[in-house]
Design a protein around this motif. Sequence first.
Motif, mmCIF file in Angstrom:
data_model
loop_
_atom_site.group_PDB
_atom_site.id
_atom_site.type_symbol
_atom_site.label_atom_id
_atom_site.label_comp_id
_atom_site.label_asym_id
_atom_site.label_seq_id
_atom_site.Cartn_x
_atom_site.Cartn_y
_atom_site.Cartn_z
ATOM 1 N N LYS A 73 0.821 -1.213 0.000
ATOM 2 C CA LYS A 73 0.000 0.000 0.000
ATOM 3 C C LYS A 73 0.853 1.261 0.000
ATOM 4 C CE LYS A 73 -4.155 -2.012 1.506
ATOM 5 N NZ LYS A 73 -4.294 -2.934 0.437
ATOM 6 N N ALA A 74 2.148 1.112 0.284
ATOM 7 C CA ALA A 74 3.081 2.238 0.341
ATOM 8 C C ALA A 74 4.434 1.742 -0.156
ATOM 9 C CB ALA A 74 3.191 2.763 1.769
ATOM 10 N N PRO A 75 5.332 2.653 -0.516
ATOM 11 C CA PRO A 75 6.681 2.235 -0.918
ATOM 12 C C PRO A 75 7.355 1.465 0.207
ATOM 13 C CG PRO A 75 6.307 4.546 -1.430
ATOM 14 C CD PRO A 75 5.148 4.103 -0.597
ATOM 15 N N LEU A 76 8.196 0.503 -0.163
ATOM 16 C CA LEU A 76 8.837 -0.354 0.830
ATOM 17 C C LEU A 76 10.353 -0.249 0.745
ATOM 18 C CD1 LEU A 76 6.718 -3.612 0.430
ATOM 19 C CD2 LEU A 76 6.521 -1.870 2.220
ATOM 20 N N VAL A 77 10.990 -0.219 1.892
ATOM 21 C CA VAL A 77 12.443 -0.296 1.969
ATOM 22 C C VAL A 77 12.832 -1.769 1.866
ATOM 23 C CG1 VAL A 77 12.699 1.848 3.291
ATOM 24 C CG2 VAL A 77 12.428 -0.326 4.489
ATOM 25 N N PRO A 78 14.070 -2.061 1.462
ATOM 26 C CA PRO A 78 14.475 -3.463 1.312
ATOM 27 C C PRO A 78 14.267 -4.312 2.568
ATOM 28 C CG PRO A 78 16.075 -2.043 0.266
ATOM 29 C CD PRO A 78 15.111 -1.143 0.991
ATOM 30 N N SER A 79 14.543 -3.764 3.733
ATOM 31 C CA SER A 79 14.371 -4.553 4.962
ATOM 32 C C SER A 79 12.907 -4.920 5.194
ATOM 33 C CB SER A 79 14.943 -3.821 6.169
ATOM 34 O OG SER A 79 14.280 -2.591 6.359
ATOM 35 N N ALA A 80 11.987 -4.041 4.800
ATOM 36 C CA ALA A 80 10.554 -4.355 4.948
ATOM 37 C C ALA A 80 10.141 -5.468 3.985
ATOM 38 C CB ALA A 80 9.716 -3.106 4.708
ATOM 39 N N ILE A 81 10.697 -5.451 2.784
ATOM 40 C CA ILE A 81 10.425 -6.523 1.818
ATOM 41 C C ILE A 81 10.950 -7.840 2.370
ATOM 42 C CG2 ILE A 81 10.956 -7.388 -0.505
ATOM 43 C CD1 ILE A 81 11.086 -4.390 -1.373
ATOM 44 N N PHE A 82 12.154 -7.810 2.902
ATOM 45 C CA PHE A 82 12.769 -8.995 3.496
ATOM 46 C C PHE A 82 11.915 -9.543 4.639
ATOM 47 C CE2 PHE A 82 15.565 -10.546 6.950
ATOM 48 C CZ PHE A 82 16.031 -11.703 6.347
ATOM 49 N N LYS A 83 11.497 -8.667 5.557
ATOM 50 C CA LYS A 83 10.690 -9.099 6.705
ATOM 51 C C LYS A 83 9.338 -9.652 6.271
ATOM 52 C CE LYS A 83 12.930 -5.984 9.932
ATOM 53 N NZ LYS A 83 12.873 -4.689 10.596
ATOM 54 N N LYS A 84 8.723 -9.022 5.273
ATOM 55 C CA LYS A 84 7.431 -9.509 4.759
ATOM 56 C C LYS A 84 7.609 -10.892 4.149
ATOM 57 C CE LYS A 84 3.182 -9.239 3.016
ATOM 58 N NZ LYS A 84 2.329 -10.267 3.577
ATOM 59 N N ALA A 85 8.680 -11.102 3.394
ATOM 60 C CA ALA A 85 8.946 -12.417 2.802
ATOM 61 C C ALA A 85 9.122 -13.466 3.897
ATOM 62 C CB ALA A 85 10.186 -12.354 1.913
ATOM 63 N N GLN A 86 9.842 -13.116 4.962
ATOM 64 C CA GLN A 86 10.050 -14.038 6.077
ATOM 65 C C GLN A 86 8.721 -14.379 6.755
ATOM 66 O OE1 GLN A 86 13.189 -15.431 6.895
ATOM 67 N NE2 GLN A 86 13.590 -14.502 4.906
ATOM 68 N N ARG A 87 7.886 -13.342 6.996
ATOM 69 C CA ARG A 87 6.574 -13.574 7.627
ATOM 70 C C ARG A 87 5.685 -14.464 6.761
ATOM 71 N NH1 ARG A 87 6.849 -8.033 8.786
ATOM 72 N NH2 ARG A 87 5.377 -7.603 7.111
ATOM 73 N N ASP A 88 5.851 -14.358 5.444
ATOM 74 C CA ASP A 88 5.049 -15.171 4.523
ATOM 75 C C ASP A 88 5.618 -16.574 4.330
ATOM 76 O OD1 ASP A 88 3.401 -12.984 4.248
ATOM 77 O OD2 ASP A 88 4.079 -12.454 2.223
ATOM 78 N N GLY A 89 6.711 -16.887 5.038
ATOM 79 C CA GLY A 89 7.279 -18.226 4.981
ATOM 80 C C GLY A 89 8.265 -18.458 3.853
ATOM 81 N N HIS A 90 8.735 -17.407 3.215
ATOM 82 C CA HIS A 90 9.708 -17.562 2.127
ATOM 83 C C HIS A 90 11.122 -17.512 2.696
ATOM 84 C CE1 HIS A 90 6.537 -17.107 -0.806
ATOM 85 N NE2 HIS A 90 6.186 -15.944 -0.272
ATOM 86 N N SER A 91 11.972 -18.389 2.214
ATOM 87 C CA SER A 91 13.375 -18.331 2.623
ATOM 88 C C SER A 91 14.111 -17.484 1.576
ATOM 89 C CB SER A 91 13.976 -19.733 2.719
ATOM 90 O OG SER A 91 13.869 -20.390 1.481
ATOM 91 N N LEU A 92 14.138 -16.214 1.860
ATOM 92 C CA LEU A 92 14.727 -15.240 0.946
ATOM 93 C C LEU A 92 15.721 -14.400 1.738
ATOM 94 C CD1 LEU A 92 14.479 -13.842 -1.892
ATOM 95 C CD2 LEU A 92 12.747 -12.387 -0.876
ATOM 96 N N GLY A 93 16.944 -14.313 1.251
ATOM 97 C CA GLY A 93 17.966 -13.555 1.954
ATOM 98 C C GLY A 93 17.883 -12.069 1.644
ATOM 99 N N LEU A 94 18.383 -11.260 2.559
ATOM 100 C CA LEU A 94 18.387 -9.810 2.373
ATOM 101 C C LEU A 94 19.230 -9.416 1.164
ATOM 102 C CD1 LEU A 94 17.368 -7.094 3.398
ATOM 103 C CD2 LEU A 94 19.308 -7.048 4.984
ATOM 104 N N VAL A 95 20.336 -10.124 0.942
ATOM 105 C CA VAL A 95 21.178 -9.842 -0.226
ATOM 106 C C VAL A 95 20.395 -10.094 -1.510
ATOM 107 C CG1 VAL A 95 23.253 -10.566 -1.483
ATOM 108 C CG2 VAL A 95 23.337 -10.270 0.991
ATOM 109 N N SER A 96 19.588 -11.151 -1.531
ATOM 110 C CA SER A 96 18.751 -11.431 -2.707
ATOM 111 C C SER A 96 17.746 -10.316 -2.954
ATOM 112 C CB SER A 96 18.006 -12.758 -2.537
ATOM 113 O OG SER A 96 18.911 -13.828 -2.532
#
Length: 150
Positions: A29-52
Motif C-alpha cells: 500500500k506504500a513504498p517499501l524499503v528493502p528490509s521491509a520486503i525482506f521481513k514480509k517475505a520471512q513472515r510469509d514463509g519464504h526463505s529469501l535472503g536480504l542480499v537477494s
Amino acid sequence: MSWQEQLVGAGYRLTRPRSIVMEILSNAKAPLVPSAIFKKAQRDGHSLGLVSVYRTLALLLKLGLVTLVHFSEGCHAYVLVSPGHHHHILCAGCGKAIEFSGAEDLDALTTRVQQETGYLINDHLLQFYGLCPACQQAAIKEVEWLSKNI
C-alpha cells in the motif's frame, strides 16, 4: 507487456526471489524499503535472503520495473512503475505514494535550466510531499478535538 515478459525479454530468468519481491511490491500500500520486503517475505514463509532482495531490487530498477521514492528523512524505498512517464506524491502522514503522469509540463523548465547552467539534462526526478485526503481529515479532526478539549 507483463513484468515477467519484460524480465525474460531482457535476457533474465524468472527466479523465485524475483517473483517474491514483485509480489510483495504489487500488494504493498506504500513504498517499501528493502528490509521491509525482506521481513514480509520471512513472515510469509519464504526463505529469501536480504542480499537477494537488494540484488533483485537493483535488477528491477535497472529494467525500469520499479523506481525509487525518496522520503524527507533522506532514506528511499521502492515502488512498482506503471508504463509511461510518471512521478510520485508521498503522504507525509501515512507514507502512501500515488503516481501521476507528466513529462511535457517539464519541457520549459528543462530548457531553461539547460540554458542557465550549460548542462545537458538527460534525466530528472520530480516528487511531491503532502497530506493525502485521509490524513487531512484526521488532522482536521485532531485540531477540532484539541480546540474543544484545551
